[in-house]
Design an enzyme around this catalytic site. Sequence first.
Site, PDB file in Angstrom:
ATOM      1  CE1 TYR A 127      47.507  42.241  29.227  1.00 26.68           C
ATOM      2  CE2 TYR A 127      46.959  44.097  30.640  1.00 26.68           C
ATOM      3  CZ  TYR A 127      46.587  43.134  29.730  1.00 26.68           C
ATOM      4  OH  TYR A 127      45.292  43.059  29.318  1.00 26.68           O
ATOM      5  CE  LYS A 147      39.456  38.702  39.465  1.00 25.72           C
ATOM      6  NZ  LYS A 147      38.419  38.241  38.687  1.00 25.72           N
ATOM      7  CB  CYS A 199       4.571  55.945  49.702  1.00 26.75           C
ATOM      8  SG  CYS A 199       5.691  56.791  48.563  1.00 26.75           S
ATOM      9  CB  CYS A 250       4.468  53.697  46.476  1.00 23.62           C
ATOM     10  SG  CYS A 250       3.277  55.033  46.279  1.00 23.62           S
ATOM     11  CE  LYS A 300      42.683  39.416  35.912  1.00 28.34           C
ATOM     12  NZ  LYS A 300      41.498  40.245  35.694  1.00 28.34           N
ATOM     13  CD  GLU A 305      52.895  41.266  34.276  1.00 28.48           C
ATOM     14  OE1 GLU A 305      51.800  41.628  33.811  1.00 28.48           O
ATOM     15  OE2 GLU A 305      53.738  40.645  33.628  1.00 28.48           O
ATOM     16  CB  CYS A 353       3.834  58.444  44.125  1.00 35.47           C
ATOM     17  SG  CYS A 353       5.306  58.253  45.127  1.00 35.47           S
ATOM     18  CG  ASP A 402      38.783  45.780  37.551  1.00 37.61           C
ATOM     19  OD1 ASP A 402      38.490  45.121  36.535  1.00 37.61           O
ATOM     20  OD2 ASP A 402      38.020  45.916  38.521  1.00 37.61           O
ATOM     21  CB  CYS A 460       2.742  60.047  47.777  1.00 38.02           C
ATOM     22  SG  CYS A 460       2.433  58.275  47.589  1.00 38.02           S
TER      23      CYS A 460
HETATM   24  S1  IVH Z   1      48.065  38.824  30.879  1.00 44.52           S
HETATM   25  C1  IVH Z   1      46.884  35.369  27.841  1.00 44.52           C
HETATM   26  N1  IVH Z   1      48.524  40.721  32.635  1.00 44.52           N
HETATM   27  O1  IVH Z   1      42.995  40.362  32.757  1.00 44.52           O
HETATM   28  C2  IVH Z   1      46.323  36.328  28.824  1.00 44.52           C
HETATM   29  N2  IVH Z   1      46.293  40.408  31.888  1.00 44.52           N
HETATM   30  O2  IVH Z   1      41.530  37.631  32.752  1.00 44.52           O
HETATM   31  C3  IVH Z   1      47.123  37.563  28.857  1.00 44.52           C
HETATM   32  N3  IVH Z   1      44.710  42.012  32.816  1.00 44.52           N
HETATM   33  O3  IVH Z   1      41.988  40.008  29.432  1.00 44.52           O
HETATM   34  C4  IVH Z   1      46.684  38.443  29.920  1.00 44.52           C
HETATM   35  N4  IVH Z   1      46.156  43.136  34.037  1.00 44.52           N
HETATM   36  O4  IVH Z   1      42.410  42.327  30.280  1.00 44.52           O
HETATM   37  C5  IVH Z   1      47.593  40.088  31.900  1.00 44.52           C
HETATM   38  N5  IVH Z   1      49.122  42.390  34.140  1.00 44.52           N
HETATM   39  C6  IVH Z   1      48.185  41.760  33.408  1.00 44.52           C
HETATM   40  C7  IVH Z   1      46.833  42.147  33.416  1.00 44.52           C
HETATM   41  C8  IVH Z   1      45.902  41.437  32.646  1.00 44.52           C
HETATM   42  C9  IVH Z   1      44.882  43.028  33.670  1.00 44.52           C
HETATM   43  C10 IVH Z   1      43.391  41.604  32.252  1.00 44.52           C
HETATM   44  C11 IVH Z   1      43.386  41.449  30.752  1.00 44.52           C
HETATM   45  C12 IVH Z   1      42.922  40.046  30.476  1.00 44.52           C
HETATM   46  C13 IVH Z   1      42.305  39.649  31.770  1.00 44.52           C
HETATM   47  C14 IVH Z   1      42.499  38.169  31.955  1.00 44.52           C
END
Ligand code: IVH
Length: 668
Positions: A225, A312, A406, A424, A115, A113, A430, A117, A409
Amino acid sequence: MDKKEALQRIETLRKELEDHNYNYYVLSSPVISDYEFDMMMKELETLEADFPEFSDPASPTLRVGSDRNEEFVQVRHRYPMLSLSNVYSFEEMQDFDQRVRKELEAEVEYVCELKFDGTSISLSYENGILVRAVTRGDGESGDDVTVNVRTIGSIPLRLRGNAFPENFEIRGEIVMPFSVFEELNRVREENGEPLFANPRNAASGTLKLQNSSVVASRKLDAYFYAIPGTSMKQLSHFDSLAQAREWGFKVSENMARCRNLEEVRNYLDYWNEERFRLPVATDGVVIKVNSFQQQEMLGFTAKSPRWAVAYKFKAEQAVTTLSSVTYQVGRTGAVTPVANLEPVQLAGTRVKRASLHNADIIAGLDLHLDDQVMVEKGGEIIPKIVGVDKSKRHPMALPVVFVTACPECGEPLVRSEGEAAWYCPNDTGCPPQIKGKIEHYISRKAMNIDGLGAETVELLYRNQLVHDVADLYTLKVDQLIPLERLGEKSAQRILKSLDDSKTVPFSRSLFALGIRYVGETVAKNLASAAGSIDRLMEMSETELTSINEIGERIAASIRQYFSDPRHLHLIQRLKEAGITFTEENSGSAQLSDKLSGLSIVISGTFNLHSRDELKQMIEMHGGKNVGSISKNTSYVLAGDNMGPSKLEKAQKLGVPIINEEEFLRLIH
Ligand code: IVH
């Protein structure tokens, strides 16, 4: 309209509005116009106001939010909210896979899946109604942000169908789409407000706002998720999310089941590139064991599940041309070099500037004009230059040489030993330093002057009405009114707010002075240790360093500040204007501890005191004013028109309800 008809119409409107909402936010395919939607919403609002007995915690009218100002209540998570262990390469991913298969002694299917942000959220549903939304907090307990979460269009307030468990929690990520983020920052920049560094900070900052109608306007989104607990255990993770999608949750379409590592690798490679075409920020891929039975066998470490890992993404880099280097002077006089670049697309946004931090970085990169440079985006607002392709450099290219005077000024710059930045020293002459110091002084965490912002400060300065912060207190209404865009009402508001600022606690007036290294926390420690500015001025470096968290660097900076006669004169003028520079008579005094240990919810409208006054009284007598009723609530202080759902909740939980007179008797 009689009651029966009203209820029928209310129910029809709620159902239809929720369907339209789902079509719009979850499926992204609206079937009616915004206008028609608004008209239906207005009709429902009116009916609900006329028939408060039909209030409903899942009504779509709650999505517009309100501007109440209550603190969030801490709620314990039924299942802790853990984090994930990270891997940064495919090799580490292989190690994870081996560990999993060794432990299970069986084949595994993974689900990959994206992740997302943003900021994580845990939602509780009872009989298909959203009853609570709690932030991650420390993983054990978080803030109850239900009112804010109800405003997020893609989050169902009432589930679809009836195939859901009676009671369950679902977890997901609240995100701010790139487009919303960029627009928000554009407006903030225009208003001279601080920018959000990235969509993640913007999402979490928004979720914690005390004003849910502002939250509603920020257009957050959410992807789900995980369904923790045992309610879905007969299914797999993938199937449980497919079910959640049926109930109305937004579940990413971009999940994939992978039977082996090769398929996982394809997924990673594909999304490493493709993620920038998504409307929201992602920072990796989460790989989870699909079978719940296998998940259970693998279990958890103290911090994270053994059945999942986060891969990551590497920070994205791009190559572009360095057009020029310009220099910005901050409120402290620090001079920061900024690289101006040929615009280039990077991590979903267009980049035309990069930070160079200081002179040493420029020298270290051996930067020349027109160089081909590599820019990288981390968590900051503006990306940084991480490398130079010297092979592409023109033989006659000019090296970038840090300025010696600067740029604002003309004052020669100075650099103290051991410091990276050039300064400065002309802090009272300034322009950006003068304006920056005033902006800092009026900011929310300092003197919190309502109605004044960077733009107005610019106007005041340009019209020679203020040269330093003490001048603010000499302003008159008729000096303000002629300024562009300021009417009489705004002018009055500014003056009132300046007047109010005279009684802020000493820690804030001290922070507001903008002494180098004296941030909010340091100012608090100094204020409570010294008690007054006069005492603080007398303290030696040794005395200062004996205060909690004050080291030599801060102590030296404080001594230096108070040894400058111009600063002493400024403080004298501020004192004459009436600013509080002592701990006593600042803030609200504690009157008694008659309410000590009690949590009190205020609801409705009152005859003798305003809600704010009641809140203050609760606090001055040692009690705590909380926003929503729980079993830990000691009293509900009820006025007229207390909401029916609050009344019902208080009765259900057996929380005593008291009126204004009874409350006053408690404290007298
Ligand atoms: S599963 C038991 N799935 O990433 C942990 N987390 O570092 C369950 N996050 O706190 C997390 N997308 O805020 C999961 N598809 C995804 C995610 C996801 C973003 C975030 C979530 C979690 C952090 C974990």
